[in-house]
Design a protein around this motif. Structure first.
Motif, PDB file in Angstrom:
ATOM      1  N   ASP A  89       0.834  -1.207   0.000  1.00 36.34           N
ATOM      2  CA  ASP A  89       0.000   0.000   0.000  1.00 36.34           C
ATOM      3  C   ASP A  89       0.868   1.256   0.000  1.00 36.34           C
ATOM      4  OD1 ASP A  89      -2.728   0.691  -0.078  1.00 36.34           O
ATOM      5  OD2 ASP A  89      -2.696   1.301   2.015  1.00 36.34           O
ATOM      6  N   VAL A  90       2.176   1.078   0.220  1.00 36.38           N
ATOM      7  CA  VAL A  90       3.066   2.228   0.425  1.00 36.38           C
ATOM      8  C   VAL A  90       4.426   2.026  -0.221  1.00 36.38           C
ATOM      9  CG1 VAL A  90       2.010   2.841   2.627  1.00 36.38           C
ATOM     10  CG2 VAL A  90       3.961   1.299   2.605  1.00 36.38           C
ATOM     11  N   GLU A  91       5.151   3.136  -0.299  1.00 36.24           N
ATOM     12  CA  GLU A  91       6.568   3.090  -0.646  1.00 36.24           C
ATOM     13  C   GLU A  91       7.337   3.050   0.659  1.00 36.24           C
ATOM     14  OE1 GLU A  91       9.901   5.988  -2.675  1.00 36.24           O
ATOM     15  OE2 GLU A  91       7.853   6.037  -3.451  1.00 36.24           O
ATOM     16  N   GLY A  92       8.332   2.190   0.723  1.00 33.82           N
ATOM     17  CA  GLY A  92       9.117   2.120   1.954  1.00 33.82           C
ATOM     18  C   GLY A  92      10.130   0.997   1.916  1.00 33.82           C
ATOM     19  N   THR A  93      10.589   0.617   3.106  1.00 30.89           N
ATOM     20  CA  THR A  93      11.613  -0.406   3.269  1.00 30.89           C
ATOM     21  C   THR A  93      11.052  -1.579   4.059  1.00 30.89           C
ATOM     22  OG1 THR A  93      13.298   1.325   3.343  1.00 30.89           O
ATOM     23  CG2 THR A  93      13.955  -0.848   4.141  1.00 30.89           C
ATOM     24  N   ILE A  94      11.295  -2.789   3.573  1.00 29.73           N
ATOM     25  CA  ILE A  94      10.930  -3.981   4.341  1.00 29.73           C
ATOM     26  C   ILE A  94      11.856  -4.004   5.558  1.00 29.73           C
ATOM     27  CG2 ILE A  94      10.770  -6.506   4.366  1.00 29.73           C
ATOM     28  CD1 ILE A  94       8.883  -5.438   2.269  1.00 29.73           C
ATOM     29  N   ILE A  95      11.262  -3.938   6.760  1.00 28.13           N
ATOM     30  CA  ILE A  95      12.116  -3.941   7.957  1.00 28.13           C
ATOM     31  C   ILE A  95      12.094  -5.279   8.684  1.00 28.13           C
ATOM     32  CG2 ILE A  95      12.045  -1.443   8.280  1.00 28.13           C
ATOM     33  CD1 ILE A  95      10.009  -1.964  10.580  1.00 28.13           C
ATOM     34  N   ARG A  96      11.110  -6.138   8.343  1.00 27.04           N
ATOM     35  CA  ARG A  96      11.065  -7.431   9.037  1.00 27.04           C
ATOM     36  C   ARG A  96      10.157  -8.403   8.297  1.00 27.04           C
ATOM     37  NH1 ARG A  96       8.259  -9.875  13.575  1.00 27.04           N
ATOM     38  NH2 ARG A  96       6.832  -8.144  13.787  1.00 27.04           N
ATOM     39  N   ASN A  97      10.607  -9.644   8.249  1.00 24.06           N
ATOM     40  CA  ASN A  97       9.782 -10.780   7.867  1.00 24.06           C
ATOM     41  C   ASN A  97       9.833 -11.743   9.043  1.00 24.06           C
ATOM     42  OD1 ASN A  97       9.192  -9.927   5.207  1.00 24.06           O
ATOM     43  ND2 ASN A  97      11.118 -10.760   4.454  1.00 24.06           N
ATOM     44  N   GLY A  98       8.770 -12.483   9.253  1.00 26.06           N
ATOM     45  CA  GLY A  98       8.781 -13.435  10.360  1.00 26.06           C
ATOM     46  C   GLY A  98       7.530 -14.275  10.362  1.00 26.06           C
ATOM     47  N   PHE A  99       7.299 -14.939  11.487  1.00 24.29           N
ATOM     48  CA  PHE A  99       6.131 -15.787  11.646  1.00 24.29           C
ATOM     49  C   PHE A  99       5.098 -15.090  12.511  1.00 24.29           C
ATOM     50  CE2 PHE A  99       9.598 -18.639  10.594  1.00 24.29           C
ATOM     51  CZ  PHE A  99       9.047 -19.306   9.514  1.00 24.29           C
ATOM     52  N   ALA A 151      14.288  -8.443   4.158  1.00 20.27           N
ATOM     53  CA  ALA A 151      14.460  -7.248   4.982  1.00 20.27           C
ATOM     54  C   ALA A 151      15.556  -6.388   4.358  1.00 20.27           C
ATOM     55  CB  ALA A 151      14.826  -7.638   6.410  1.00 20.27           C
ATOM     56  N   GLY A 152      15.289  -5.089   4.290  1.00 18.68           N
ATOM     57  CA  GLY A 152      16.222  -4.149   3.677  1.00 18.68           C
ATOM     58  C   GLY A 152      15.842  -3.767   2.260  1.00 18.68           C
ATOM     59  N   ASP A 153      14.990  -4.559   1.623  1.00 21.28           N
ATOM     60  CA  ASP A 153      14.552  -4.235   0.258  1.00 21.28           C
ATOM     61  C   ASP A 153      13.643  -3.013   0.258  1.00 21.28           C
ATOM     62  OD1 ASP A 153      15.910  -6.464  -0.644  1.00 21.28           O
ATOM     63  OD2 ASP A 153      14.103  -7.619  -1.148  1.00 21.28           O
ATOM     64  N   GLU A 154      13.773  -2.201  -0.777  1.00 18.04           N
ATOM     65  CA  GLU A 154      12.888  -1.057  -0.989  1.00 18.04           C
ATOM     66  C   GLU A 154      11.721  -1.502  -1.867  1.00 18.04           C
ATOM     67  OE1 GLU A 154      13.393   2.155   0.240  1.00 18.04           O
ATOM     68  OE2 GLU A 154      15.093   1.321   1.343  1.00 18.04           O
ATOM     69  N   VAL A 155      10.513  -1.033  -1.528  1.00 21.68           N
ATOM     70  CA  VAL A 155       9.341  -1.344  -2.345  1.00 21.68           C
ATOM     71  C   VAL A 155       8.570  -0.065  -2.628  1.00 21.68           C
ATOM     72  CG1 VAL A 155       9.120  -3.722  -1.541  1.00 21.68           C
ATOM     73  CG2 VAL A 155       7.919  -1.902  -0.331  1.00 21.68           C
ATOM     74  N   LYS A 156       7.798  -0.100  -3.698  1.00 14.78           N
ATOM     75  CA  LYS A 156       6.921   1.012  -4.056  1.00 14.78           C
ATOM     76  C   LYS A 156       5.479   0.581  -3.863  1.00 14.78           C
ATOM     77  CE  LYS A 156      10.058   2.908  -7.445  1.00 14.78           C
ATOM     78  NZ  LYS A 156      10.730   2.379  -8.591  1.00 14.78           N
ATOM     79  N   ALA A 157       4.579   1.542  -3.735  1.00 18.68           N
ATOM     80  CA  ALA A 157       3.151   1.234  -3.668  1.00 18.68           C
ATOM     81  C   ALA A 157       2.774   0.472  -4.934  1.00 18.68           C
ATOM     82  CB  ALA A 157       2.324   2.507  -3.530  1.00 18.68           C
ATOM     83  N   GLY A 158       2.063  -0.638  -4.760  1.00 15.68           N
ATOM     84  CA  GLY A 158       1.653  -1.455  -5.887  1.00 15.68           C
ATOM     85  C   GLY A 158       2.575  -2.617  -6.186  1.00 15.68           C
ATOM     86  N   ASP A 159       3.776  -2.635  -5.578  1.00 15.78           N
ATOM     87  CA  ASP A 159       4.687  -3.765  -5.778  1.00 15.78           C
ATOM     88  C   ASP A 159       4.122  -5.016  -5.103  1.00 15.78           C
ATOM     89  OD1 ASP A 159       6.511  -2.187  -7.116  1.00 15.78           O
ATOM     90  OD2 ASP A 159       8.028  -2.213  -5.518  1.00 15.78           O
ATOM     91  N   ILE A 160       4.377  -6.162  -5.701  1.00 17.78           N
ATOM     92  CA  ILE A 160       4.014  -7.428  -5.061  1.00 17.78           C
ATOM     93  C   ILE A 160       4.980  -7.656  -3.904  1.00 17.78           C
ATOM     94  CG2 ILE A 160       3.856  -9.935  -5.358  1.00 17.78           C
ATOM     95  CD1 ILE A 160       3.267  -9.335  -8.355  1.00 17.78           C
ATOM     96  N   ILE A 161       4.424  -7.852  -2.700  1.00 22.02           N
ATOM     97  CA  ILE A 161       5.270  -8.070  -1.520  1.00 22.02           C
ATOM     98  C   ILE A 161       5.080  -9.462  -0.917  1.00 22.02           C
ATOM     99  CG2 ILE A 161       5.501  -5.640  -0.903  1.00 22.02           C
ATOM    100  CD1 ILE A 161       3.252  -6.218   1.230  1.00 22.02           C
TER     101      ILE A 161
END
Length: 142
Positions: free
Chosen positions: A46-56, A88-98
């Protein structure tokens, strides 16, 4: 392009923000919005930003995962019940598949023939303040 999202509403309850919940005899309010989907659906940021965490999502459950994006204003956007497609650390834009949505049936098996609707839980917070996603979208013109 606008994508229409449907809030989950089934015999397990409403997926609307603030809906009443009870876990282990303790009442609380739902802190996000649950968007109904078919397992295997693409989940878009929904946003532009940085993935700061993946987890369970749950201790002891190595199936249901989450990803957290921090946007430029410092808001954290949490997407639960997905298989993340970024590190984690990847940059994403609004609309990117995450990520790709997962089935909740292993965590919440059908009871008396009733199934919880598969969904992605979306939550926004700024520090310890929980933000209603619909109000956030309105404030930022989403």
């Amino acid at each position: 392009m606008k994508i229409l999202l449907k809030i989950r509403n089934d015999s397990f309850g409403s997926g609307a923000f603030g809906s009443p919940r009870t876990r282990n005899g303790i009442s609380y309010k739902h802190t996000g919005e649950d968007y109904a989907c078919v397992p295997g659906s693409m989940v878009l940021s929904d946003v532009e930003g940085t993935i700061i965490r993946n987890g369970f999502c749950y201790e002891g459950n190595k199936i249901l995962q989450l990803t957290v994006i921090k946007d430029r204003q410092g808001y954290q956007h949490k997407y639960l019940y997905i298989t993340p497609t970024h590190e984690a650390g990847d940059e994403v834009k609004a609309g990117d598949i995450i990520g790709v949505s997962l089935s909740l049936q292993l965590k919440h098996p059908p009871k008396q023939g009733e199934r919880m609707t598969d969904h992605v839980h979306y939550e926004i917070c700024l520090g310890s303040t929980i933000i209603e996603p619909a109000k956030w979208r309105g404030a930022f013109g989403k």
